[in-house]
Scaffold this motif. Structure first.
Motif, mmCIF file in Angstrom:
data_model
loop_
_atom_site.group_PDB
_atom_site.id
_atom_site.type_symbol
_atom_site.label_atom_id
_atom_site.label_comp_id
_atom_site.label_asym_id
_atom_site.label_seq_id
_atom_site.Cartn_x
_atom_site.Cartn_y
_atom_site.Cartn_z
ATOM 1 N N PRO A 26 0.828 -1.209 0.000
ATOM 2 C CA PRO A 26 0.000 0.000 0.000
ATOM 3 C C PRO A 26 0.869 1.269 0.000
ATOM 4 C CG PRO A 26 -0.638 -1.494 1.789
ATOM 5 C CD PRO A 26 0.607 -2.044 1.183
ATOM 6 N N GLY A 27 0.336 2.318 -0.524
ATOM 7 C CA GLY A 27 1.089 3.580 -0.581
ATOM 8 C C GLY A 27 0.737 4.295 -1.867
ATOM 9 N N ASP A 28 0.962 5.586 -1.905
ATOM 10 C CA ASP A 28 0.597 6.282 -3.138
ATOM 11 C C ASP A 28 1.669 6.064 -4.203
ATOM 12 O OD1 ASP A 28 2.597 8.185 -2.794
ATOM 13 O OD2 ASP A 28 1.278 9.599 -1.802
ATOM 14 N N ARG A 29 1.300 6.428 -5.419
ATOM 15 C CA ARG A 29 2.149 6.137 -6.563
ATOM 16 C C ARG A 29 3.552 6.734 -6.417
ATOM 17 N NH1 ARG A 29 0.716 9.516 -11.420
ATOM 18 N NH2 ARG A 29 2.242 10.850 -10.408
ATOM 19 N N ASP A 30 3.633 7.992 -6.025
ATOM 20 C CA ASP A 30 4.944 8.627 -5.945
ATOM 21 C C ASP A 30 5.835 7.970 -4.892
ATOM 22 O OD1 ASP A 30 4.400 10.245 -8.023
ATOM 23 O OD2 ASP A 30 4.280 12.119 -6.883
ATOM 24 N N LYS A 31 5.199 7.508 -3.813
ATOM 25 C CA LYS A 31 5.985 6.825 -2.774
ATOM 26 C C LYS A 31 6.582 5.537 -3.346
ATOM 27 C CE LYS A 31 4.445 7.905 1.286
ATOM 28 N NZ LYS A 31 3.387 7.960 2.285
ATOM 29 N N LYS A 32 5.782 4.824 -4.135
ATOM 30 C CA LYS A 32 6.275 3.582 -4.740
ATOM 31 C C LYS A 32 7.410 3.873 -5.723
ATOM 32 C CE LYS A 32 1.808 1.424 -4.256
ATOM 33 N NZ LYS A 32 0.849 0.451 -4.715
ATOM 34 N N LEU A 33 7.222 4.912 -6.539
ATOM 35 C CA LEU A 33 8.275 5.262 -7.515
ATOM 36 C C LEU A 33 9.551 5.664 -6.776
ATOM 37 C CD1 LEU A 33 6.300 7.250 -10.272
ATOM 38 C CD2 LEU A 33 6.779 4.798 -10.142
ATOM 39 N N GLN A 34 9.367 6.388 -5.670
ATOM 40 C CA GLN A 34 10.541 6.796 -4.876
ATOM 41 C C GLN A 34 11.266 5.571 -4.315
ATOM 42 O OE1 GLN A 34 11.662 10.181 -4.260
ATOM 43 N NE2 GLN A 34 13.430 8.882 -3.831
ATOM 44 N N ARG A 35 10.495 4.616 -3.827
ATOM 45 C CA ARG A 35 11.124 3.403 -3.253
ATOM 46 C C ARG A 35 11.872 2.621 -4.329
ATOM 47 N NH1 ARG A 35 5.908 1.936 0.071
ATOM 48 N NH2 ARG A 35 6.323 3.025 2.019
ATOM 49 N N TRP A 49 22.383 7.818 -10.571
ATOM 50 C CA TRP A 49 21.206 8.696 -10.503
ATOM 51 C C TRP A 49 20.070 7.884 -11.115
ATOM 52 C CZ3 TRP A 49 17.196 10.832 -13.150
ATOM 53 C CH2 TRP A 49 16.596 11.992 -12.616
ATOM 54 N N VAL A 50 19.008 7.751 -10.355
ATOM 55 C CA VAL A 50 17.856 6.962 -10.824
ATOM 56 C C VAL A 50 16.616 7.814 -10.630
ATOM 57 C CG1 VAL A 50 16.491 4.867 -10.493
ATOM 58 C CG2 VAL A 50 18.961 4.799 -10.064
ATOM 59 N N GLY A 51 15.880 8.061 -11.694
ATOM 60 C CA GLY A 51 14.691 8.897 -11.525
ATOM 61 C C GLY A 51 13.625 8.633 -12.568
ATOM 62 N N PHE A 52 12.441 9.126 -12.261
ATOM 63 C CA PHE A 52 11.317 9.043 -13.194
ATOM 64 C C PHE A 52 11.002 10.446 -13.710
ATOM 65 C CE2 PHE A 52 10.750 5.206 -10.672
ATOM 66 C CZ PHE A 52 10.382 4.278 -11.637
ATOM 67 N N TYR A 53 10.756 10.544 -14.990
ATOM 68 C CA TYR A 53 10.149 11.738 -15.586
ATOM 69 C C TYR A 53 8.737 11.338 -15.988
ATOM 70 C CZ TYR A 53 14.446 14.474 -15.786
ATOM 71 O OH TYR A 53 15.567 15.202 -15.455
ATOM 72 N N PRO A 67 9.799 11.427 -8.828
ATOM 73 C CA PRO A 67 10.692 10.926 -7.782
ATOM 74 C C PRO A 67 12.054 10.523 -8.353
ATOM 75 C CG PRO A 67 8.505 9.973 -7.555
ATOM 76 C CD PRO A 67 8.517 10.710 -8.856
ATOM 77 N N TYR A 68 13.110 10.787 -7.598
ATOM 78 C CA TYR A 68 14.454 10.399 -8.039
ATOM 79 C C TYR A 68 15.357 10.195 -6.836
ATOM 80 C CZ TYR A 68 16.091 15.170 -7.104
ATOM 81 O OH TYR A 68 16.410 16.357 -6.489
ATOM 82 N N ALA A 160 0.137 2.478 -13.400
ATOM 83 C CA ALA A 160 -0.472 3.690 -13.967
ATOM 84 C C ALA A 160 -1.842 3.388 -14.567
ATOM 85 C CB ALA A 160 0.460 4.284 -15.017
ATOM 86 N N ARG A 161 -1.927 2.248 -15.276
ATOM 87 C CA ARG A 161 -3.197 1.838 -15.885
ATOM 88 C C ARG A 161 -4.269 1.623 -14.825
ATOM 89 N NH1 ARG A 161 -0.378 -1.985 -18.633
ATOM 90 N NH2 ARG A 161 0.431 -0.931 -20.446
ATOM 91 N N ALA A 162 -3.822 1.100 -13.686
ATOM 92 C CA ALA A 162 -4.765 0.813 -12.587
ATOM 93 C C ALA A 162 -5.117 2.097 -11.832
ATOM 94 C CB ALA A 162 -4.172 -0.225 -11.639
ATOM 95 N N GLY A 163 -4.554 3.211 -12.279
ATOM 96 C CA GLY A 163 -4.849 4.504 -11.643
ATOM 97 C C GLY A 163 -3.997 4.776 -10.422
ATOM 98 N N GLY A 164 -2.940 3.957 -10.222
ATOM 99 C CA GLY A 164 -2.066 4.114 -9.047
ATOM 100 C C GLY A 164 -1.110 5.277 -9.193
#
Ligand code: SME
Length: 164
Positions: A26-35, A49-53, A67-68, A160-164
Protein backbone atom coordinates in the motif's frame (compact mmCIF):
# COMPACT_ATOMS: atom_id res chain seq x y z
CA UNK A 1 32.05 -19.85 -15.40
CA UNK A 2 31.06 -16.82 -13.37
CA UNK A 3 31.31 -13.56 -15.28
CA UNK A 4 29.86 -10.05 -15.23
CA UNK A 5 26.75 -11.18 -17.13
CA UNK A 6 26.04 -13.95 -14.64
CA UNK A 7 26.51 -11.48 -11.79
CA UNK A 8 23.99 -9.11 -13.36
CA UNK A 9 21.48 -11.90 -13.98
CA UNK A 10 21.80 -13.02 -10.34
CA UNK A 11 21.49 -9.45 -9.07
CA UNK A 12 18.39 -8.75 -11.15
CA UNK A 13 16.74 -12.06 -10.24
CA UNK A 14 17.14 -10.96 -6.63
CA UNK A 15 15.90 -7.40 -7.20
CA UNK A 16 12.82 -8.03 -9.34
CA UNK A 17 10.74 -9.56 -6.50
CA UNK A 18 11.63 -6.53 -4.34
CA UNK A 19 10.36 -4.19 -7.05
CA UNK A 20 7.12 -6.21 -7.32
CA UNK A 21 6.72 -6.04 -3.55
CA UNK A 22 7.14 -2.25 -3.61
CA UNK A 23 4.47 -1.95 -6.30
CA UNK A 24 2.03 -4.21 -4.45
CA UNK A 25 2.57 -2.66 -1.01
CA UNK A 26 0.00 0.00 0.00
CA UNK A 27 1.09 3.58 -0.58
CA UNK A 28 0.60 6.28 -3.14
CA UNK A 29 2.15 6.14 -6.56
CA UNK A 30 4.94 8.63 -5.95
CA UNK A 31 5.98 6.83 -2.77
CA UNK A 32 6.28 3.58 -4.74
CA UNK A 33 8.28 5.26 -7.52
CA UNK A 34 10.54 6.80 -4.88
CA UNK A 35 11.12 3.40 -3.25
CA UNK A 36 12.02 1.90 -6.63
CA UNK A 37 14.58 4.69 -7.20
CA UNK A 38 16.02 4.18 -3.71
CA UNK A 39 16.29 0.41 -4.19
CA UNK A 40 17.98 0.63 -7.60
CA UNK A 41 20.41 3.34 -6.56
CA UNK A 42 21.37 1.43 -3.42
CA UNK A 43 21.70 -2.02 -4.98
CA UNK A 44 23.21 -1.47 -8.42
CA UNK A 45 26.77 -0.18 -8.05
CA UNK A 46 26.88 1.64 -11.41
CA UNK A 47 23.48 3.36 -11.07
CA UNK A 48 24.44 6.82 -9.78
CA UNK A 49 21.21 8.70 -10.50
CA UNK A 50 17.86 6.96 -10.82
CA UNK A 51 14.69 8.90 -11.52
CA UNK A 52 11.32 9.04 -13.19
CA UNK A 53 10.15 11.74 -15.59
CA UNK A 54 6.37 11.89 -16.02
CA UNK A 55 4.48 13.28 -18.99
CA UNK A 56 2.74 16.55 -18.11
CA UNK A 57 -1.00 15.85 -18.49
CA UNK A 58 -1.62 19.53 -19.31
CA UNK A 59 1.26 19.76 -21.77
CA UNK A 60 1.97 16.28 -23.17
CA UNK A 61 5.05 17.50 -25.06
CA UNK A 62 6.81 18.01 -21.72
CA UNK A 63 8.33 15.56 -19.28
CA UNK A 64 8.39 16.68 -15.66
CA UNK A 65 10.84 15.36 -13.07
CA UNK A 66 9.19 12.96 -10.63
CA UNK A 67 10.69 10.93 -7.78
CA UNK A 68 14.45 10.40 -8.04
CA UNK A 69 17.52 9.40 -6.04
CA UNK A 70 20.81 11.14 -6.77
CA UNK A 71 22.18 14.63 -7.14
CA UNK A 72 19.57 17.36 -7.73
CA UNK A 73 19.20 18.25 -11.40
CA UNK A 74 18.34 21.53 -13.09
CA UNK A 75 16.46 19.56 -15.76
CA UNK A 76 13.09 19.45 -14.03
CA UNK A 77 11.15 19.90 -17.30
CA UNK A 78 12.29 18.45 -20.64
CA UNK A 79 10.62 18.92 -24.02
CA UNK A 80 10.00 15.88 -26.19
CA UNK A 81 12.86 15.71 -28.71
CA UNK A 82 15.38 17.42 -26.41
CA UNK A 83 18.23 15.56 -24.75
CA UNK A 84 18.37 11.83 -24.27
CA UNK A 85 15.11 11.77 -22.28
CA UNK A 86 13.24 13.87 -24.82
CA UNK A 87 14.47 11.76 -27.71
CA UNK A 88 13.49 8.50 -25.97
CA UNK A 89 10.01 9.99 -25.53
CA UNK A 90 9.91 10.96 -29.20
CA UNK A 91 10.86 7.48 -30.47
CA UNK A 92 9.05 5.66 -27.61
CA UNK A 93 12.02 3.32 -27.43
CA UNK A 94 14.79 2.58 -24.98
CA UNK A 95 17.78 4.88 -25.52
CA UNK A 96 21.18 3.70 -24.33
CA UNK A 97 24.16 6.05 -24.42
CA UNK A 98 27.37 4.36 -23.33
CA UNK A 99 29.43 7.57 -23.62
CA UNK A 100 27.55 10.84 -23.17
CA UNK A 101 30.57 12.88 -24.31
CA UNK A 102 29.79 11.71 -27.86
CA UNK A 103 26.22 13.11 -27.75
CA UNK A 104 25.44 16.59 -29.03
CA UNK A 105 21.73 16.60 -28.07
CA UNK A 106 22.38 15.92 -24.39
CA UNK A 107 21.32 17.70 -21.19
CA UNK A 108 24.16 17.36 -18.69
CA UNK A 109 23.22 16.92 -15.05
CA UNK A 110 26.72 16.59 -13.69
CA UNK A 111 30.19 16.34 -15.23
CA UNK A 112 30.64 13.00 -13.46
CA UNK A 113 27.99 11.33 -15.62
CA UNK A 114 29.53 9.10 -18.29
CA UNK A 115 26.59 7.01 -19.52
CA UNK A 116 22.82 7.07 -19.48
CA UNK A 117 19.91 4.71 -20.18
CA UNK A 118 16.32 5.88 -20.61
CA UNK A 119 13.24 3.69 -21.05
CA UNK A 120 9.77 4.97 -21.89
CA UNK A 121 6.83 3.79 -19.82
CA UNK A 122 4.03 3.25 -22.31
CA UNK A 123 0.35 3.27 -21.40
CA UNK A 124 -2.16 2.84 -24.21
CA UNK A 125 0.57 3.59 -26.75
CA UNK A 126 1.35 6.96 -25.13
CA UNK A 127 4.45 7.86 -23.15
CA UNK A 128 3.16 8.03 -19.57
CA UNK A 129 6.67 8.62 -18.27
CA UNK A 130 10.24 7.41 -18.35
CA UNK A 131 12.78 5.69 -16.18
CA UNK A 132 16.13 7.48 -16.47
CA UNK A 133 19.45 6.23 -15.10
CA UNK A 134 22.83 7.95 -15.13
CA UNK A 135 26.12 6.20 -14.47
CA UNK A 136 29.55 7.52 -13.53
CA UNK A 137 31.01 4.46 -15.27
CA UNK A 138 31.73 4.45 -18.98
CA UNK A 139 29.75 1.88 -21.02
CA UNK A 140 28.24 0.01 -18.07
CA UNK A 141 24.99 -1.10 -19.72
CA UNK A 142 24.27 -4.43 -21.40
CA UNK A 143 21.14 -6.18 -22.58
CA UNK A 144 20.60 -7.56 -19.04
CA UNK A 145 20.12 -4.01 -17.73
CA UNK A 146 17.71 -3.16 -20.52
CA UNK A 147 15.67 -6.32 -19.90
CA UNK A 148 15.44 -5.77 -16.16
CA UNK A 149 14.57 -2.08 -16.47
CA UNK A 150 12.01 -2.92 -19.16
CA UNK A 151 10.28 -5.25 -16.69
CA UNK A 152 10.18 -2.45 -14.13
CA UNK A 153 8.65 -0.09 -16.71
CA UNK A 154 5.96 -2.70 -17.50
CA UNK A 155 5.12 -3.01 -13.80
CA UNK A 156 4.94 0.78 -13.46
CA UNK A 157 2.75 0.95 -16.58
CA UNK A 158 0.36 -1.58 -14.98
CA UNK A 159 0.29 0.61 -11.87
CA UNK A 160 -0.47 3.69 -13.97
CA UNK A 161 -3.20 1.84 -15.88
CA UNK A 162 -4.76 0.81 -12.59
CA UNK A 163 -4.85 4.50 -11.64
CA UNK A 164 -2.07 4.11 -9.05
N1 SME B 1 20.72 13.75 -19.31
C1 SME B 1 19.30 13.81 -19.54
C2 SME B 1 18.65 14.83 -18.64
C3 SME B 1 18.16 14.28 -17.38
S1 SME B 1 19.38 14.01 -16.25
O1 SME B 1 20.23 12.91 -16.72
C4 SME B 1 18.78 13.62 -14.78
C5 SME B 1 19.03 14.11 -21.01
O2 SME B 1 19.95 14.37 -21.78
O3 SME B 1 17.85 14.09 -21.40
Amino acid sequence: MKDATTDKVTMYERLLPSVKEIIERPGDRDKKLQRICDLLRREVPYFDWVGFYLTDAEKPDDLVLGPYNGAPTEHVRISVGTGICGRAAHTRRMFVVQDVSKETNYLACSPEVKAEIVLPILVGGDVWGELDIDSHTLAPFSSEDGEFLGKICSLVADLARAGG
